[in-house]
Scaffold this active site. Structure first.
Site, PDB file in Angstrom:
ATOM      1  CE1 TYR A 202      55.091  89.199  56.097  1.00 29.83           C
ATOM      2  CE2 TYR A 202      54.195  90.621  57.201  1.00 29.83           C
ATOM      3  CZ  TYR A 202      54.108  89.702  55.857  1.00 29.83           C
ATOM      4  OH  TYR A 202      52.594  89.216  55.510  1.00 29.83           O
TER       5      TYR A 202
ATOM      6  CD  GLN B 206      47.176  81.531  47.135  1.00 26.31           C
ATOM      7  OE1 GLN B 206      46.263  81.752  48.114  1.00 26.31           O
ATOM      8  NE2 GLN B 206      47.301  79.933  46.553  1.00 26.31           N
ATOM      9  CG  ASN B 207      53.842  79.877  48.191  1.00 26.84           C
ATOM     10  OD1 ASN B 207      52.720  79.628  48.825  1.00 26.84           O
ATOM     11  ND2 ASN B 207      54.174  78.455  47.306  1.00 26.84           N
ATOM     12  CB  VAL B 208      56.130  86.358  49.729  1.00 29.69           C
ATOM     13  CG1 VAL B 208      54.163  86.583  49.457  1.00 29.69           C
ATOM     14  CG2 VAL B 208      56.168  85.862  50.839  1.00 29.69           C
TER      15      VAL B 208
ATOM     16  CG  HIS C 201      49.420  87.197  47.671  1.00 31.27           C
ATOM     17  ND1 HIS C 201      48.813  85.177  48.401  1.00 31.27           N
ATOM     18  CD2 HIS C 201      48.342  87.189  46.917  1.00 31.27           C
ATOM     19  CE1 HIS C 201      47.333  85.248  48.485  1.00 31.27           C
ATOM     20  NE2 HIS C 201      46.822  86.197  47.581  1.00 31.27           N
TER      21      HIS C 201
ATOM     22  CB  CYS D  90      59.131 104.329  51.859  1.00 32.22           C
ATOM     23  SG  CYS D  90      59.033 105.733  52.280  1.00 32.22           S
TER      24      CYS D  90
ATOM     25  N   GLY E 221      48.770  72.297  47.128  1.00 32.00           N
ATOM     26  CA  GLY E 221      49.212  73.473  48.217  1.00 32.00           C
ATOM     27  C   GLY E 221      48.584  74.394  48.394  1.00 32.00           C
ATOM     28  CB  THR E 222      46.634  77.243  47.879  1.00 31.02           C
ATOM     29  OG1 THR E 222      45.829  78.219  48.297  1.00 31.02           O
ATOM     30  CG2 THR E 222      45.969  76.674  46.732  1.00 31.02           C
TER      31      THR E 222
HETATM   32  C1  BJW Z   1      50.649  70.843  51.996  1.00 32.28           C
HETATM   33  C2  BJW Z   1      51.305  70.567  51.986  1.00 32.28           C
HETATM   34  C3  BJW Z   1      52.884  69.580  51.161  1.00 32.28           C
HETATM   35  C4  BJW Z   1      50.361  71.438  53.831  1.00 32.28           C
HETATM   36  N1  BJW Z   1      52.340  69.673  50.424  1.00 32.28           N
HETATM   37  N2  BJW Z   1      49.973  69.965  50.505  1.00 32.28           N
HETATM   38  C5  BJW Z   1      35.344  87.281  48.078  1.00 32.28           C
HETATM   39  C6  BJW Z   1      34.901  86.489  49.556  1.00 32.28           C
HETATM   40  C7  BJW Z   1      35.287  86.517  50.883  1.00 32.28           C
HETATM   41  C8  BJW Z   1      36.308  87.175  51.254  1.00 32.28           C
HETATM   42  C9  BJW Z   1      37.025  88.286  50.622  1.00 32.28           C
HETATM   43  C10 BJW Z   1      36.714  88.283  49.325  1.00 32.28           C
HETATM   44  N3  BJW Z   1      37.462  88.724  48.027  1.00 32.28           N
HETATM   45  C11 BJW Z   1      38.438  89.866  48.820  1.00 32.28           C
HETATM   46  C12 BJW Z   1      37.982  88.675  50.360  1.00 32.28           C
HETATM   47  C13 BJW Z   1      38.954  89.326  51.299  1.00 32.28           C
HETATM   48  C14 BJW Z   1      39.856  88.424  51.646  1.00 32.28           C
HETATM   49  C15 BJW Z   1      40.362  87.133  51.610  1.00 32.28           C
HETATM   50  O1  BJW Z   1      40.165  86.798  50.587  1.00 32.28           O
HETATM   51  N4  BJW Z   1      39.711  86.822  53.071  1.00 32.28           N
HETATM   52  C16 BJW Z   1      39.286  84.932  53.089  1.00 32.28           C
HETATM   53  C17 BJW Z   1      40.260  85.068  54.769  1.00 32.28           C
HETATM   54  C18 BJW Z   1      37.805  84.808  52.919  1.00 32.28           C
HETATM   55  N5  BJW Z   1      41.315  88.185  50.520  1.00 32.28           N
HETATM   56  C19 BJW Z   1      41.773  89.884  50.853  1.00 32.28           C
HETATM   57  O2  BJW Z   1      41.928  90.263  51.392  1.00 32.28           O
HETATM   58  C20 BJW Z   1      42.936  90.239  48.651  1.00 32.28           C
HETATM   59  N6  BJW Z   1      42.269  91.356  48.819  1.00 32.28           N
HETATM   60  C21 BJW Z   1      41.994  91.455  48.144  1.00 32.28           C
HETATM   61  O3  BJW Z   1      40.767  90.478  47.351  1.00 32.28           O
HETATM   62  O4  BJW Z   1      41.698  93.110  47.820  1.00 32.28           O
HETATM   63  C22 BJW Z   1      39.961  93.661  46.365  1.00 32.28           C
HETATM   64  C23 BJW Z   1      40.876  95.366  46.541  1.00 32.28           C
HETATM   65  C24 BJW Z   1      40.322  95.875  45.602  1.00 32.28           C
HETATM   66  C25 BJW Z   1      41.232  97.302  45.625  1.00 32.28           C
HETATM   67  C26 BJW Z   1      41.404  98.479  46.648  1.00 32.28           C
HETATM   68  C27 BJW Z   1      41.368  97.066  47.481  1.00 32.28           C
HETATM   69  C28 BJW Z   1      40.947  96.339  48.174  1.00 32.28           C
HETATM   70  C29 BJW Z   1      44.251  89.979  49.460  1.00 32.28           C
HETATM   71  C30 BJW Z   1      44.835  88.727  49.843  1.00 32.28           C
HETATM   72  C31 BJW Z   1      46.356  88.394  50.621  1.00 32.28           C
HETATM   73  C32 BJW Z   1      46.970  87.369  50.931  1.00 32.28           C
HETATM   74  N7  BJW Z   1      47.612  87.968  51.634  1.00 32.28           N
HETATM   75  C33 BJW Z   1      48.360  86.359  52.385  1.00 32.28           C
HETATM   76  C34 BJW Z   1      49.592  87.405  53.158  1.00 32.28           C
HETATM   77  C35 BJW Z   1      50.730  87.539  52.807  1.00 32.28           C
HETATM   78  C36 BJW Z   1      52.318  88.018  52.576  1.00 32.28           C
HETATM   79  C37 BJW Z   1      52.793  86.762  53.616  1.00 32.28           C
HETATM   80  O5  BJW Z   1      53.678  85.815  52.677  1.00 32.28           O
HETATM   81  O6  BJW Z   1      53.047  87.344  55.023  1.00 32.28           O
HETATM   82  O7  BJW Z   1      48.566  85.769  51.376  1.00 32.28           O
HETATM   83  S1  BJW Z   1      47.684  85.929  53.384  1.00 32.28           S
HETATM   84  C38 BJW Z   1      48.148  83.940  53.434  1.00 32.28           C
HETATM   85  O8  BJW Z   1      46.721  83.582  52.817  1.00 32.28           O
HETATM   86  C39 BJW Z   1      49.086  84.112  52.283  1.00 32.28           C
HETATM   87  C40 BJW Z   1      49.245  83.069  51.416  1.00 32.28           C
HETATM   88  O9  BJW Z   1      49.553  83.670  50.428  1.00 32.28           O
HETATM   89  C41 BJW Z   1      47.542  82.917  51.628  1.00 32.28           C
HETATM   90  C42 BJW Z   1      47.022  82.024  50.743  1.00 32.28           C
HETATM   91  O10 BJW Z   1      46.858  80.686  51.723  1.00 32.28           O
HETATM   92  P1  BJW Z   1      48.251  79.102  51.585  1.00 32.28           P
HETATM   93  O11 BJW Z   1      48.828  79.258  50.719  1.00 32.28           O
HETATM   94  O12 BJW Z   1      46.797  78.608  50.454  1.00 32.28           O
HETATM   95  O13 BJW Z   1      48.269  78.458  52.397  1.00 32.28           O
HETATM   96  P2  BJW Z   1      47.657  78.297  53.486  1.00 32.28           P
HETATM   97  O14 BJW Z   1      48.542  77.989  54.923  1.00 32.28           O
HETATM   98  O15 BJW Z   1      46.129  78.283  54.217  1.00 32.28           O
HETATM   99  O16 BJW Z   1      47.247  76.517  52.839  1.00 32.28           O
HETATM  100  C43 BJW Z   1      48.409  75.625  53.142  1.00 32.28           C
HETATM  101  C44 BJW Z   1      47.961  74.063  52.343  1.00 32.28           C
HETATM  102  O17 BJW Z   1      48.657  73.645  51.428  1.00 32.28           O
HETATM  103  C45 BJW Z   1      47.267  73.606  53.087  1.00 32.28           C
HETATM  104  O18 BJW Z   1      45.557  72.910  52.132  1.00 32.28           O
HETATM  105  C46 BJW Z   1      47.061  72.132  53.592  1.00 32.28           C
HETATM  106  O19 BJW Z   1      46.976  71.357  53.834  1.00 32.28           O
HETATM  107  C47 BJW Z   1      48.099  72.526  52.006  1.00 32.28           C
HETATM  108  N8  BJW Z   1      49.666  71.677  52.453  1.00 32.28           N
HETATM  109  N9  BJW Z   1      51.977  71.380  52.942  1.00 32.28           N
HETATM  110  C48 BJW Z   1      51.053  69.287  49.221  1.00 32.28           C
HETATM  111  N10 BJW Z   1      53.645  69.506  51.972  1.00 32.28           N
END
Ligand code: BJW
Length: 262
Positions: free
Chosen positions: A76, A114-116, A132, A140, A200-201
């Site tokens: 990180y 969703q970006n940080v 996120h 802490c 972009g997600t």
């Molecule tokens: C381009 C491009 C260009 C490339 N132009 N495009 C319901 C169903 C199933 C599962 C769940 C559900 N609800 C919850 C879950 C569990 C889980 C989940 O979703 N799991 C799935 C994997 C199935 N979710 C969670 O755990 C969430 N929490 C939650 O729901 O809590 C409930 C709760 C309630 C009460 C108490 C306790 C719990 C939390 C999710 C947190 C995600 N965190 C991360 C890390 C953040 C920190 C860090 O940065 O390290 O967030 S994981 C990661 O994925 C990050 C991102 O924000 C997130 C999404 O990714 P993103 O942005 O889509 O990126 P990529 O890489 O996947 O995709 C890039 C895209 O860009 C691609 O499509 C490319 O084609 C495209 N691209 N270049 C345009 N130039």
């Protein structure tokens, strides 16, 4: 879904632009792809250099931090530095411009990210909901107390509070709840939106992945901008295939005329 696949402009872009121009409540959801052209790797991209053998999706969990705080906090901190060095790209600027244009025409606008990395704010976006969290803020891991005055790079991993507790980034890991206020703001905007844009997600991480369906259920026009096909490409009103740095400026210009010079 109206056309636009494989065609970087054309009728789908024009129709999406028309929907944006008419929009009275516009919600944009962004993901890592928007920052890819600022050289911040997406999650599904392979990591670079010393991080090549690590799976980002396995590092982004509380379990990983508990088991190996050294590796997770080093990763990180490495990413924090990359985000600080990165600059917003034309996709970020176009979204900041879109916010101004929608507001100027009397509409409501909200950017859900969703970006940080903080790049939307640095590009001038004002109403940004960080679903996120932020890699720029740390706290802490025991008390939750925010840590101020972060150094350019930590001297030890994990860095610790004066009490000896490990500190962690204020980001949302898998299995953790999203910030309550951010979720409230997201659902509030979704309830009254008539245009929803997903940019972009990969549209697989919930709850953000469900937003497009909520917007569609309430009758909003849904638009996707992505370089590749995603699980929502077949169900949105307009799927625009291309990079956000290219497509977003075209979309905004097509809707509202030339983007503010930069
Ligand atoms: C381009 C491009 C260009 C490339 N132009 N495009 C319901 C169903 C199933 C599962 C769940 C559900 N609800 C919850 C879950 C569990 C889980 C989940 O979703 N799991 C799935 C994997 C199935 N979710 C969670 O755990 C969430 N929490 C939650 O729901 O809590 C409930 C709760 C309630 C009460 C108490 C306790 C719990 C939390 C999710 C947190 C995600 N965190 C991360 C890390 C953040 C920190 C860090 O940065 O390290 O967030 S994981 C990661 O994925 C990050 C991102 O924000 C997130 C999404 O990714 P993103 O942005 O889509 O990126 P990529 O890489 O996947 O995709 C890039 C895209 O860009 C691609 O499509 C490319 O084609 C495209 N691209 N270049 C345009 N130039």
């Amino acid at each position: 879904m109206a056309g636009g696949r494989g065609n970087p402009g054309g009728p789908a872009l024009e129709a999406a632009a028309e929907a944006l121009r008419r929009g009275r409540g516009v919600v944009v959801l962004t993901g890592a792809g928007v920052s890819a052209e600022s050289r911040i790797p997406t999650f599904r991209d392979a990591m670079e250099g010393l991080w090549k053998s690590f799976d980002p999706l396995r590092l982004a969990t509380p379990e990983a931090f508990a088991a190996d705080p050294v590796t997770v906090s080093r990763w990180y901190d490495f990413r924090r530095k990359k985000c600080l060095e990165a600059q917003p790209n034309p996709g970020h600027w176009a979204l900041a411009d879109l916010e101004r244009r929608v507001r100027a025409s009397g509409g409501r606008f909200r950017l859900l990210t969703q970006n940080v990395d903080g790049l939307h704010q640095r590009a001038g976006s004002e109403d940004v909901v960080e679903l996120h969290g932020s890699i720029m803020r740390w706290r802490c891991s025991v008390t939750g107390e925010p840590v101020s005055g972060l150094p350019e790079q930590f001297a030890e991993y994990p860095a610790r509070t004066p009490d000896g507790h490990a500190i962690r980034p204020c980001v949302v890991w898998f299995g953790e709840a999203l910030p309550e206020r951010a979720l409230e703001e997201a659902y509030e905007a979704l309830e009254t939106c008539d245009v929803f844009v997903s940019v972009g997600t990969s549209a697989v991480v919930y709850p953000a992945a469900g937003f497009v369906h909520l917007a569609a259920q309430r009758g909003a026009t849904t638009i996707e901008v992505n370089r590749e096909q995603t699980p929502i490409s077949g169900s949105v009103s307009f799927s625009l295939r291309g990079s956000s740095g290219e497509m977003l400026p075209r979309l905004v210009e097509s809707a509202f005329g030339a983007i503010d010079g930069r």
